[in-house]
Structure formats: C-alpha cells, structure tokens
Design a protein around this motif. Structure first.
Motif, mmCIF file in Angstrom:
data_model
loop_
_atom_site.group_PDB
_atom_site.id
_atom_site.type_symbol
_atom_site.label_atom_id
_atom_site.label_comp_id
_atom_site.label_asym_id
_atom_site.label_seq_id
_atom_site.Cartn_x
_atom_site.Cartn_y
_atom_site.Cartn_z
ATOM 1 N N CYS A 90 18.442 12.367 17.597
ATOM 2 C CA CYS A 90 18.286 11.531 18.789
ATOM 3 C C CYS A 90 19.385 10.478 18.900
ATOM 4 C CB CYS A 90 16.910 10.870 18.758
ATOM 5 S SG CYS A 90 16.612 9.820 20.178
ATOM 6 N N SER B 259 4.929 9.203 25.178
ATOM 7 C CA SER B 259 5.386 10.079 24.092
ATOM 8 C C SER B 259 5.615 9.266 22.824
ATOM 9 C CB SER B 259 6.684 10.757 24.535
ATOM 10 O OG SER B 259 7.212 11.557 23.518
ATOM 11 N N THR B 260 5.092 9.769 21.707
ATOM 12 C CA THR B 260 5.256 9.042 20.445
ATOM 13 C C THR B 260 5.715 9.985 19.333
ATOM 14 O OG1 THR B 260 4.171 7.693 18.752
ATOM 15 C CG2 THR B 260 2.799 9.356 19.828
ATOM 16 N N CYS B 261 6.433 9.421 18.367
ATOM 17 C CA CYS B 261 6.825 10.240 17.215
ATOM 18 C C CYS B 261 5.678 10.306 16.213
ATOM 19 C CB CYS B 261 8.093 9.678 16.583
ATOM 20 S SG CYS B 261 7.868 8.062 15.857
ATOM 21 N N SER C 206 5.655 13.990 19.500
ATOM 22 C CA SER C 206 6.873 14.694 19.086
ATOM 23 C C SER C 206 6.643 15.291 17.716
ATOM 24 C CB SER C 206 8.044 13.709 19.042
ATOM 25 O OG SER C 206 8.231 13.164 20.314
ATOM 26 N N HIS D 235 8.002 18.702 16.507
ATOM 27 C CA HIS D 235 9.331 19.235 16.139
ATOM 28 C C HIS D 235 9.396 20.024 14.837
ATOM 29 C CE1 HIS D 235 10.609 16.953 19.521
ATOM 30 N NE2 HIS D 235 10.787 15.792 18.933
ATOM 31 N N GLU E 197 5.476 18.043 21.680
ATOM 32 C CA GLU E 197 6.868 18.336 22.007
ATOM 33 C C GLU E 197 7.522 18.946 20.765
ATOM 34 O OE1 GLU E 197 6.754 14.123 23.138
ATOM 35 O OE2 GLU E 197 8.406 14.648 24.479
ATOM 36 N N ILE F 273 11.413 22.288 23.800
ATOM 37 C CA ILE F 273 12.583 21.654 24.410
ATOM 38 C C ILE F 273 13.843 22.218 23.756
ATOM 39 C CG2 ILE F 273 13.664 19.414 24.922
ATOM 40 C CD1 ILE F 273 11.050 18.081 23.939
ATOM 41 N N PRO F 274 14.692 22.877 24.542
ATOM 42 C CA PRO F 274 15.976 23.269 23.957
ATOM 43 C C PRO F 274 16.705 21.973 23.592
ATOM 44 C CG PRO F 274 15.654 24.239 26.146
ATOM 45 C CD PRO F 274 14.585 23.206 25.963
ATOM 46 N N ASN G 2 19.112 18.932 22.931
ATOM 47 C CA ASN G 2 20.438 18.560 23.426
ATOM 48 C C ASN G 2 21.348 18.465 22.219
ATOM 49 O OD1 ASN G 2 20.058 18.066 26.349
ATOM 50 N ND2 ASN G 2 18.492 16.672 25.559
ATOM 51 N N CYS H 291 18.189 11.112 26.543
ATOM 52 C CA CYS H 291 17.978 9.775 25.945
ATOM 53 C C CYS H 291 19.198 9.227 25.237
ATOM 54 C CB CYS H 291 16.915 9.801 24.853
ATOM 55 S SG CYS H 291 15.533 10.815 25.160
HETATM 56 N N1 SAH Z 1 9.889 7.694 20.574
HETATM 57 C C1 SAH Z 1 9.122 8.559 21.393
HETATM 58 C C2 SAH Z 1 9.587 8.674 22.833
HETATM 59 C C3 SAH Z 1 11.067 8.748 23.115
HETATM 60 S S1 SAH Z 1 11.933 10.227 22.768
HETATM 61 C C4 SAH Z 1 8.999 9.922 20.759
HETATM 62 O O1 SAH Z 1 9.557 10.124 19.690
HETATM 63 O O2 SAH Z 1 8.305 10.763 21.281
HETATM 64 C C5 SAH Z 1 11.340 11.380 23.944
HETATM 65 C C6 SAH Z 1 11.443 12.817 23.476
HETATM 66 O O3 SAH Z 1 12.810 13.259 23.410
HETATM 67 C C7 SAH Z 1 10.896 12.998 22.068
HETATM 68 O O4 SAH Z 1 10.129 14.168 21.996
HETATM 69 C C8 SAH Z 1 12.175 13.144 21.263
HETATM 70 O O5 SAH Z 1 11.931 13.745 20.029
HETATM 71 C C9 SAH Z 1 13.041 13.939 22.212
HETATM 72 N N2 SAH Z 1 14.463 13.974 21.878
HETATM 73 C C10 SAH Z 1 15.221 13.037 21.303
HETATM 74 N N3 SAH Z 1 16.476 13.472 21.118
HETATM 75 C C11 SAH Z 1 16.519 14.720 21.603
HETATM 76 C C12 SAH Z 1 17.535 15.709 21.690
HETATM 77 N N4 SAH Z 1 18.772 15.512 21.216
HETATM 78 N N5 SAH Z 1 17.196 16.880 22.255
HETATM 79 C C13 SAH Z 1 15.952 17.116 22.736
HETATM 80 N N6 SAH Z 1 14.954 16.226 22.669
HETATM 81 C C14 SAH Z 1 15.227 15.044 22.102
#
Ligand code: SAH
Length: 338
Positions: free
Chosen positions: A112, A184-186, A207, A209, A249, A280-281, A283, A326
């Motif tokens: 991220c 959305s939370t980790c 999140s 993952h 997510e 989510i593909p 980024n 983000c």
């Molecule tokens: N902190 C919160 C909300 C912000 S991030 C959280 O972790 O959920 C929002 C979403 O974007 C989260 O699911 C995060 O894991 C995702 N995210 C962050 N960087 C990303 C990237 N490079 N590609 C795809 N998703 C990403």
C-alpha cells in the motif's frame, strides 16, 4: 458540530432555537462555507458567528479526471498544509466517494502506497465531511454513497470516524443511507468489537488478502498482532450481532496469494461466514515487485470460491490513467515538490 452541539452554541449566544436548523441546513445540506452566504440569518447573527466561529474547508490542490471512465481524483490541502486524497467514482447507480480518514497510515501493509511515510495526523470529522461536500459541489451532482477506503485506517481514528458516519447519515445533512456507507479495516479487533455495539447498518469490509497467517504476516503487519482465527472470529461475532454481511477484500498479488491452494484454503476459512468476497487485482508496487495476477488466475480464483457457495466478485479497475489508487497521487506530488 453535530446538530445537538450546534444547538448548544445557538442557545449560548442567545439565539432562538429555530436558528439551529437554519445554520445546520446551510452547513450540511446547502454546503456553504461562509457565514455571509447564510442569507436567511440576520446580519448581526452572521457577524457574531464570523467573529467567533470558523467553517473549516478543504482546498482543492489538484484534480484529475479519467478519460476512460470519469473517475475523478482530488488532492486536497488541509489548513496545516498536509495533503490528502479522495476519489469519486461514477457508477450507473450514483456517485460514490472514497474518503481518506488519516494523513498517511501506520498499518504498514507492504503493498500500500499510503503507509510509506507512516501516519501524520488523524482527520477531524469536519475534514472528512468536507471531502464529501467539496466533491459534491465541484461535481454539481449528489453523492449517493461513501466508502472509507482511502488513505488511513478508519478504526485507528475511531471517534472522529463514527461521528462522521452519523453526520453523513443525518437527515438534516446529506442524508446518505447507512447501507450506502462502507467502512474498510485491516482488522483492528477491539475496535471491530466496539463498532458492532454502535447500532449502525453500514457495511463492514475487512482487508483479508490471505488465507493463512503465514502469507498474511508477510504483507500485513497487523496480522502479527491479531492472527487470522481471532480476526475471523471477530468478523463472525460482528455479523451475528449486526445481521450484516461482511465483505472480505482480497487483493491478488502474483505469486504471493493467488494460487489455487490459497483459494481452496480461503473457502475452508469462510465456509460458515455470512460474507461476500471482493477480489481486487492489486495495483502494482514496482518497488516490491508486486504485480497483479493474470486475468485467468483471477477468474479461476473467483470460480473456486463461487463454486463452494462463497459469493465472489472481481473489482472493476477505475481511474487507472490518473493514479487513482490510495496514496498514489499524494506520493507523486510530494516527490515532485521535494
Ligand atoms: N486501512 C483500511 C482502509 C484503507 S485501504 C483497510 O486496510 O482496509 C482500502 C483497501 O485498499 C484495502 O483493502 C487495502 O488493502 C487496499 N489496497 C491498498 N493498497 C492496494 C494496492 N496496491 N492494490 C490494491 N488494493 C490495495
């Protein structure tokens, strides 16, 4: 200020009660940012308010519109010169704003861009509202949904975020339905436990993952604090209590978490959960050699989950030509200023 807080102020300055509704309406429905524009207030009241109070507002520093899909990214300046990002996505069913909740983030997820410099500040409720308000005004169209998925960890800024959600939902303000708000939370477990007691009908997105601690530990430092079993137990309790379906997510990173085995393990983990999975593909993060999985791998991953009855969708990528993800725009802007 909430309606009740404003009511106290109006009373304190000796104004009649009906003024609260008028002022609140200007601020949170008509979205003016100068007391002078509140034309149904007496001149003396407008002066009194300007002398003693301030309406905070974000400034648009930069704006980028995607030629592909109309997704618009805003870089906002705060009063202390910090920068934050927000995006509006134009769907057939309405406009969705993705807001930041902090300047930066301290959760440290390795994929991220928001977390690279840590967290610099929590956003106030007013600043978060201003993200939505300024975008609605700039667009000239109603915002119908809000996702707290920009930079920052919303549950790490708990009180301001809860107040923000309640004020967004307030019928005297924009009146955005709770079911049209997603947080959305980790996975901050204690705060998730607290959130389930708030009696909110919002959607909680978690999140995840990864299907296990081994992989999750590599990409999400929070996982070393709360293991996956504890996180999923908290999710189960959340959905039992709120009767709301959780969204998981799952960002697919080539060679890291996208194997068939991962998909199978995930189906085992989620089999008794009221949930939906959003793939989510990722980024790409070139610095770490993280690249998105192939389309076929993504489709196969989704198929494994769907075939076991776990409803799974693949997130459509919007705004790829404008650094809409983000933290990307802010990071680029900071680098170029340096
Ligand atoms: N902190 C919160 C909300 C912000 S991030 C959280 O972790 O959920 C929002 C979403 O974007 C989260 O699911 C995060 O894991 C995702 N995210 C962050 N960087 C990303 C990237 N490079 N590609 C795809 N998703 C990403």
């Amino acid at each position: 200020m909430t309606f009740t807080e404003l009511e106290t102020v109006i009373k304190e300055i000796g104004e009649p009660k009906f003024r609260t509704k008028q002022v609140y309406d200007w601020l949170h429905s008509k979205l003016v940012t100068e007391f002078d524009d509140m034309t149904n207030l007496s001149k003396s009241l407008r002066e009194k308010l300007s002398e003693n109070y301030k309406i905070s507002k974000l400034e648009i520093v930069e704006k980028r519109v995607s030629e592909k899909d109309g997704t618009t990214k805003y870089l906002f300046g705060l009063e202390n010169d910090n920068l934050i990002e927000a995006v509006v996505m134009r769907y057939s069913y309405g406009n969705a704003v993705c807001v930041s909740t902090q300047v930066g983030c301290r959760m440290g997820c390795t994929f991220c861009a928001s977390t690279l410099d840590g967290v610099e500040a929590n956003l106030s409720t007013g600043e978060m509202l201003s993200e939505v308000y300024e975008i609605q005004k700039d667009l000239g169209e109603r915002i119908s949904s809000v996702v707290l998925m920009g930079s920052g960890e919303p549950l790490d800024n708990y009180d301001n975020v809860i107040k923000f959600i309640r004020m967004l939902n307030d019928e005297n303000g924009l009146g955005i339905g709770q079911r049209h708000i997603t947080l959305s939370t980790c996975g901050l477990i204690d705060k998730m436990n607290k959130l389930q007691e708030e009696d909110l009908q919002i959607t909680l997105a978690v999140s995840l993952h990864a299907p296990n601690d081994e992989i999750r530990n590599q990409i999400m430092p929070i996982s070393r604090k709360h293991d996956i079993d504890s996180l999923l137990l908290a999710c189960k309790q959340y959905s039992d209590q709120t009767k709301r379906r959780i969204t998981f997510e799952y960002a697919l990173i080539k060679g890291v978490n996208d194997s068939e085995d991962c998909a199978k393990e995930l189906t085992q983990r989620l089999k008794n959960m009221l949930c939906h999975v959003n793939l989510i593909p990722v980024n790409d993060v070139k610095e770490r050699s993280y690249f998105k999985s192939n389309d076929e791998t993504i489709a196969a991953f989704a198929e494994i989950l769907n075939s076991k009855g776990i409803e799974t969708t693949i997130r459509r990528k919007l705004g790829s030509d404008i650094n809409a993800a983000c933290g990307q725009l802010r990071k680029g802007y900071k680098n170029s200023r340096r």
